[in-house]
Structures are given as C-alpha cells and as structure tokens.
Enzyme design. Structure first.
Site, PDB file in Angstrom:
ATOM      1  N   HIS A 254      43.151  42.063  25.043  1.00  0.00           N
ATOM      2  CA  HIS A 254      42.280  40.942  25.514  1.00  0.00           C
ATOM      3  C   HIS A 254      40.865  40.830  24.577  1.00  0.00           C
ATOM      4  O   HIS A 254      39.654  41.187  25.063  1.00  0.00           O
ATOM      5  CB  HIS A 254      42.009  41.659  26.608  1.00  0.00           C
ATOM      6  CG  HIS A 254      40.907  41.022  27.921  1.00  0.00           C
ATOM      7  ND1 HIS A 254      39.811  40.473  27.642  1.00  0.00           N
ATOM      8  CD2 HIS A 254      41.002  40.716  29.093  1.00  0.00           C
ATOM      9  CE1 HIS A 254      39.321  40.067  28.575  1.00  0.00           C
ATOM     10  NE2 HIS A 254      39.930  40.050  29.587  1.00  0.00           N
TER      11      HIS A 254
ATOM     12  N   GLU B 222      43.288  35.555  24.093  1.00  0.00           N
ATOM     13  CA  GLU B 222      43.914  36.758  24.425  1.00  0.00           C
ATOM     14  C   GLU B 222      45.319  36.613  24.297  1.00  0.00           C
ATOM     15  O   GLU B 222      46.018  35.874  24.739  1.00  0.00           O
ATOM     16  CB  GLU B 222      43.841  37.436  25.875  1.00  0.00           C
ATOM     17  CG  GLU B 222      42.262  37.428  26.306  1.00  0.00           C
ATOM     18  CD  GLU B 222      41.915  37.578  27.641  1.00  0.00           C
ATOM     19  OE1 GLU B 222      42.803  38.075  28.514  1.00  0.00           O
ATOM     20  OE2 GLU B 222      40.809  36.911  28.139  1.00  0.00           O
TER      21      GLU B 222
HETATM   22  O1  TA6 Z   1      41.382  37.505  31.003  1.00  0.00           O
HETATM   23  C1  TA6 Z   1      40.580  36.980  31.619  1.00  0.00           C
HETATM   24  C2  TA6 Z   1      40.198  37.776  32.860  1.00  0.00           C
HETATM   25  O2  TA6 Z   1      41.357  38.347  33.524  1.00  0.00           O
HETATM   26  C3  TA6 Z   1      39.226  37.109  33.608  1.00  0.00           C
HETATM   27  O3  TA6 Z   1      39.602  36.752  34.680  1.00  0.00           O
HETATM   28  C4  TA6 Z   1      37.965  38.217  33.754  1.00  0.00           C
HETATM   29  O4  TA6 Z   1      38.211  38.876  35.092  1.00  0.00           O
HETATM   30  C5  TA6 Z   1      38.237  39.028  32.805  1.00  0.00           C
HETATM   31  O5  TA6 Z   1      39.552  39.299  32.398  1.00  0.00           O
HETATM   32  C6  TA6 Z   1      37.443  40.385  32.725  1.00  0.00           C
HETATM   33  O6  TA6 Z   1      37.710  41.077  31.783  1.00  0.00           O
HETATM   34  P1  TA6 Z   1      37.556  42.625  31.647  1.00  0.00           P
HETATM   35  O7  TA6 Z   1      37.038  42.810  30.114  1.00  0.00           O
HETATM   36  O8  TA6 Z   1      36.359  42.860  32.649  1.00  0.00           O
HETATM   37  O9  TA6 Z   1      38.625  43.366  32.083  1.00  0.00           O
END
Ligand code: TA6
Length: 290
Positions: free
Chosen positions: A163, A264
């Site tokens: 991510h 990602e």
């Molecule tokens: O990958 C995108 C996502 O799922 C967004 O919807 C938002 O919730 C983000 O990830 C959150 O990322 P984090 O680093 O807080 O887990």
C-alpha cells in the site's frame, strides 16, 4: 532485537520504534519491525520517494500513516466489510529481522519474517496458523519489495497488497500513466468504469484497477517520474483522500493531501489468492525515479 551481525551501512534504532536504518552510498531509508514497514527511502541525489504524514503515530501495534503499509490477509475491512484492523494485521505485527547485507554498489538487502504461530489466533480465527510471511527489501537506487507468502499444511486464502504512499510536489499537477483502458471499481460510487487516458486528480480518488501493468507517476511540480514495475499483482489501487477525508483522519495532516498519492500493487476481492499446502506466492514491485 536481533542476533544477526549487521554490515556497515545498516544499523538498528529504537526510536520512535525499533527499526533498521539504512545509510549507504546508494540510498538511505528506514524499515520498522512493526509491520516490516518500509517508512523511508531516499535514493542518493533524489528527494524522498515515499511520503510519511507528519501526524503519523509510531506505537507498537499501531498503523503507520505513510511509507509502505502491508495489506494482509484482508483489504480494507475484507470482502465481508466486517473485519478489523483495516487492511489486516500483518502491518501491525512485530516482524523478525532474518538477514541484512550490503553489496559493493551500496544496495542493502534486508529480509524480515512473520511466522503465523506468533500471531494471536483471535485476530483471524478461520486462518490456518502454520503460514510464513517474508518481506524482502532491496534498497538502493531502486527499491524492490517482495511480499512472499508460504502456506503450511492447509490451503491458505488471503488478500494482499503493498500500500505504497508516494511523495509528490502537488497532486493537482500529477498524472498516473499505464492504466489507460483498464476497468476499475470506483469505490466512491461503487461502479465499474473504464479508464480513459492518464489518471488526473480533481477530488477524492479511490479505485481498484484490474491491471497487472507497470505504472508511472508523472510529477510536474517536482519534474520527476516514479516508475512502478510489478509482478504477481493483478490489480492496482489508486488513492488520494483529498480535503474532507484528510481532515477526518487524526493521523493525517489537514493540508497533507496535496503532497501524496497511493499507487498500490494488490490482489484483492475477486483476485484474492488461494495457496495449496506448502505452496508459495510472491507479490513484488520495483520502484525507480527518473
Ligand atoms: O487503499 C485505499 C484505502 O483502502 C482507502 O480507502 C483508505 O481507507 C486507505 O486505504 C487507508 O489507508 P491506511 O494506510 O489508513 O490503511
């Protein structure tokens, strides 16, 4: 924290969390044992490539806001939309440092491991516990990340992802290339759309693209392009929270949304992975800057 001998250019730090610090002729960086979380990567002669919120929390067992959070064994709240922590527990477990080397050109190679038996069974009661996760980090003028999953004696099904939060000069002057013609799940409208041309940003953007293609983040403000090659990944997520979502997250500065974009490498929902006993799967991405 570790018994292995560390080569010149690699050291262990304890604050704000136990981490491996890399400082060689090729690059500098930080990898927290919490989540095998690659938090910083700056190739020699470049600006930092990974973004990190100035408001991120650094506490054991807590998610870090920036760098490369690992998504495993579920994405978001899972296909059922009922699971927590968000994006699974691998990102907040304490991983073990298994090996560390530095090559003649200053490239550092680090391997971290998470054994399923070390994870609290209550986090995922239905998940077999004899799996092993490996995170291989090859950090130099490029950054290669390999998330390896090895099943134990039982079949193992999971969602996964790298991510990655990328640092940009101004999201309004960024375009993401490589996904033209790809279908995506627009998570804001819950609709399927086909991408036309490069992705540009004019508001909150949260999309799962059905694509195994390489992508490029073209950053006009900083005059650079970040290239992302990947393998073992059927989808790419593109995310920017924009104004309201950024303001709603306590570990995300209200005005920081202009300085980042997530691209990602993932396998989620219909592209979740199922391994047979003792089978392995590798999801990898290689990031370069030009
Ligand atoms: O990958 C995108 C996502 O799922 C967004 O919807 C938002 O919730 C983000 O990830 C959150 O990322 P984090 O680093 O807080 O887990």
């Amino acid at each position: 924290m570790t018994q292995i001998e560390l080569p010149t250019g690699i050291s262990l730090i304890e604050e704000p969390l136990p981490a491996i610090r890399i400082d060689t002729s090729a690059a500098s960086g930080v990898i927290y044992l919490n989540g095998a979380h690659v938090a910083e990567w700056t190739p020699a002669g470049q600006r930092p490539v990974l973004w990190m919120s100035q408001s991120s929390i650094f506490e054991p067992g807590k998610a870090i806001r920036g760098g490369v959070p690992l998504v495993w064994p579920w994405f978001g709240a899972g296909a059922s939309n009922t699971l927590s922590p968000a994006h699974g527990f691998a990102r907040i477990e304490e991983w073990q440092l298994a090996s560390a080397q530095v090559s003649a050109d200053g490239t550092a190679s680090i391997m971290l491991v998470l054994e399923g038996q070390s994870v609290d069974a209550s986090l995922a009661p239905d998940l077999p516990r004899d799996y092993r996760l490996e995170m291989h980090v090859t950090m130099g003028q490029t950054l290669k990340l390999q998330l390896v999953v090895v099943a134990g004696d039982q079949p193992l099904s999971f969602e996964e992802g790298l991510h990655t939060y990328f640092a940009v000069g101004d999201i309004a002057k960024v375009r993401v290339a490589g996904l033209d013609g790809a279908e995506y799940d627009d998570r804001l409208s819950d609709s399927l759309v086909v991408q036309a041309g490069n992705i540009t940003f004019t508001g909150e953007t949260d999309r799962i693209y059905e694509s195994d293609s390489a992508t490029g983040i073209v950053d006009d403000a900083w005059g650079r392009e970040i290239r992302i090659e990947k393998s073992g990944s059927a989808q790419s997520v593109v995310w920017n929270p924009w104004i309201a979502k950024a303001a709603a997250m306590p570990d995300f500065g209200d005005d920081e949304w202009t300085q980042m974009v997530c691209v990602e490498a993932v396998n989620v929902r219909s592209k979740a992975i199922t391994l047979q006993p003792n089978q392995r799967h590798e999801l990898s991405q290689t990031i370069s800057v030009g």
